[in-house]
Design a protein around this motif. Structure first.
Motif, PDB file in Angstrom:
ATOM      1  N   SER A 152      -9.993  -7.322 -22.315  1.00 30.84           N
ATOM      2  CA  SER A 152     -10.791  -6.093 -22.336  1.00 30.84           C
ATOM      3  C   SER A 152     -10.094  -5.076 -21.427  1.00 30.84           C
ATOM      4  O   SER A 152      -9.218  -5.437 -20.630  1.00 30.84           O
ATOM      5  CB  SER A 152     -12.225  -6.365 -21.887  1.00 30.84           C
ATOM      6  OG  SER A 152     -12.229  -7.062 -20.659  1.00 30.84           O
TER       7      SER A 152
ATOM      8  N   GLN B 277     -16.182  -6.397 -21.517  1.00 28.44           N
ATOM      9  CA  GLN B 277     -15.891  -6.390 -20.084  1.00 28.44           C
ATOM     10  C   GLN B 277     -15.465  -7.782 -19.682  1.00 28.44           C
ATOM     11  O   GLN B 277     -16.023  -8.773 -20.167  1.00 28.44           O
ATOM     12  CB  GLN B 277     -17.189  -6.063 -19.313  1.00 28.44           C
ATOM     13  CG  GLN B 277     -17.549  -4.584 -19.279  1.00 28.44           C
ATOM     14  CD  GLN B 277     -16.865  -3.881 -18.125  1.00 28.44           C
ATOM     15  OE1 GLN B 277     -16.822  -4.402 -17.024  1.00 28.44           O
ATOM     16  NE2 GLN B 277     -16.297  -2.714 -18.383  1.00 28.44           N
ATOM     17  N   ASN B 278     -14.501  -7.859 -18.788  1.00 25.00           N
ATOM     18  CA  ASN B 278     -14.111  -9.139 -18.213  1.00 25.00           C
ATOM     19  C   ASN B 278     -13.720 -10.185 -19.264  1.00 25.00           C
ATOM     20  O   ASN B 278     -14.023 -11.364 -19.124  1.00 25.00           O
ATOM     21  CB  ASN B 278     -15.276  -9.656 -17.345  1.00 25.00           C
ATOM     22  CG  ASN B 278     -14.788 -10.657 -16.324  1.00 25.00           C
ATOM     23  OD1 ASN B 278     -13.598 -10.697 -15.993  1.00 25.00           O
ATOM     24  ND2 ASN B 278     -15.683 -11.498 -15.835  1.00 25.00           N
TER      25      ASN B 278
ATOM     26  N   ASP C  29     -10.801  -3.419 -18.758  1.00 21.40           N
ATOM     27  CA  ASP C  29     -10.799  -3.610 -17.296  1.00 21.40           C
ATOM     28  C   ASP C  29      -9.784  -4.671 -16.873  1.00 21.40           C
ATOM     29  O   ASP C  29      -9.081  -4.504 -15.872  1.00 21.40           O
ATOM     30  CB  ASP C  29     -12.213  -3.977 -16.803  1.00 21.40           C
ATOM     31  CG  ASP C  29     -12.795  -5.178 -17.546  1.00 21.40           C
ATOM     32  OD1 ASP C  29     -12.451  -5.382 -18.726  1.00 21.40           O
ATOM     33  OD2 ASP C  29     -13.582  -5.929 -16.946  1.00 21.40           O
TER      34      ASP C  29
ATOM     35  N   ASP D 177      -5.813  -4.630 -14.706  1.00 15.30           N
ATOM     36  CA  ASP D 177      -5.288  -5.551 -13.675  1.00 15.30           C
ATOM     37  C   ASP D 177      -3.940  -6.135 -14.084  1.00 15.30           C
ATOM     38  O   ASP D 177      -3.033  -6.284 -13.263  1.00 15.30           O
ATOM     39  CB  ASP D 177      -6.282  -6.697 -13.421  1.00 15.30           C
ATOM     40  CG  ASP D 177      -7.561  -6.200 -12.764  1.00 15.30           C
ATOM     41  OD1 ASP D 177      -7.518  -5.108 -12.163  1.00 15.30           O
ATOM     42  OD2 ASP D 177      -8.581  -6.897 -12.872  1.00 15.30           O
TER      43      ASP D 177
ATOM     44  N   ALA E  47      -7.282   4.383 -19.133  1.00 16.68           N
ATOM     45  CA  ALA E  47      -7.613   3.584 -17.941  1.00 16.68           C
ATOM     46  C   ALA E  47      -6.345   3.094 -17.241  1.00 16.68           C
ATOM     47  O   ALA E  47      -6.249   3.109 -16.009  1.00 16.68           O
ATOM     48  CB  ALA E  47      -8.501   2.406 -18.331  1.00 16.68           C
TER      49      ALA E  47
END
Ligand code: PBG
Length: 329
Positions: A60, A44-45, A62, A66, A110
């Motif tokens: 990652s 994550q992050n 997530d 972006d 995702a």
């Protein structure tokens, strides 16, 4: 070609003003021509630098979402997914490649959820999943063509189910386009595109990529010359292209890019198929290195390199600098 005689004809006249230079510009590079590759890691992050590929990071899932949103907002039509598969998920038979819950599938899913209108391309080859780093299955010390195709079909369908819009077979097995295409048709994925790595050369320019995905150590200097093309060959690219077109490829690709402009030009002129070029990691890293040493103006050289690929005849370009370049338009 016929041209007038000096001083009646002066080629510099049209170059003498900005407006007339712009009027006769033959090639334009636009954000819509670019594809942004994304290296994906677990966690994550995460934004992890890649030492051999300055300015490029592994993300990652997530964070990759972006970045994909940013690419889309800049007018980039497509991203290409490369999963940095954990060592514990690599095996001799590459079975993680058809795990529906693999890192690549989670990334595809995702990004598709967040950006339904952004194209998602994904590499189809086993190198990220095999312990030895070859693109195919090794039987008796050699990469076995037909067994590899069976594995690639499972991998390709797995990605299509996860939401991939375009499969990018980068393995160079014979007959893999037909295998993938027939399997997609059978599963009713009529619109899933195949962007075939048609003329992929056994190049020394893939080094930074292999470091980025962690496949270089395992490959241990073994060459991919039994399946990738000899950099000396041009005619062979025509045979590869013909085969891919007949087997149902939607776009062809030449890889690497700038060292192979003659291949791009010949394929475009011969087949008039939609064509991609891949500005690979070594090409990109050389520009970054020259720039950070102060020897060249990296931004300008980058634009010139990408423009040369378009001028040679390709429609789209995979480049690690897609987002950075698009920001400057
Ligand atoms: C794997 C694959 C490679 C690249 C893209 N897909 C490496 C290889 O064939 O060894 C290289 C990309 C780059 O160097 O940027 N089949």
């Amino acid at each position: 070609m016929f041209t007038g005689q000096y001083p009646l004809a002066r080629n510099r006249r049209m170059r003498s003003d900005a407006w007339s230079r712009s009027l006769i510009q033959e090639t334009q590079l636009l954000p819509q021509n670019l594809i942004q590759p994304l290296f994906i890691v677990e966690g994550q992050n995460q934004r992890i630098d890649i030492p051999s590929l300055p300015t490029v990071q592994r993300y990652s899932v997530d964070v990759a979402v972006d970045v994909a949103k940013e690419a889309e907002a800049l007018g980039i039509p497509c991203v290409a997914i490369f999963a940095c598969v954990e060592a514990s998920d690599k095996s001799e038979d590459a079975q993680e490649a058809w795990n529906p819950n693999s890192l690549a599938c989670r990334a595809i899913h995702a990004i598709k959820q967040a950006c339904p209108n952004l194209g998602i391309m994904v590499d189809v080859a086993l190198d990220l999943y095999t312990t030895h780093g070859h693109d195919g299955l090794v039987v008796n010390n050699s990469v076995h063509n037909d067994k590899t195709i069976e594995a690639l079909i499972k991998q390709g369908l797995n990605y299509a189910h996860a939401g991939a819009d375009a499969l990018g077979p980068s393995d160079m097995m014979d007959g893999r386009i037909r295998g993938l295409r027939e399997a997609l048709e059978d599963d009713h994925f009529y619109d899933t595109k195949i962007f075939s790595y048609t003329a992929k050369y056994a190049s020394a320019l893939y080094g930074p990529y292999r470091e980025a995905v962690g496949s270089s150590g395992t490959l241990a200097g073994a060459s991919k010359l039994t399946y990738q093309q000899d950099p000396a060959n041009l005619q062979e690219a025509l045979r590869e292209a013909q085969q891919d077109i007949q087997e149902g490829a939607d776009m062809l690709m030449v890889k690497p890019g700038t060292f192979y402009l003659d291949v791009i030009q010949l394929l475009k002129q011969t087949y008039q198929m939609p064509l991609l070029a891949y500005q690979v990691s070594g090409e990109f890293a050389m520009i970054q290195a020259g720039s950070s040493l102060g020897y060249i103006d990296g931004k300008r050289v980058m634009l010139e390199a990408l423009l040369s690929l378009k001028r040679a005849g390709c429609n789209g370009i995979l480049t690690y600098g897609a987002i950075d370049v698009a920001k400057d338009f």
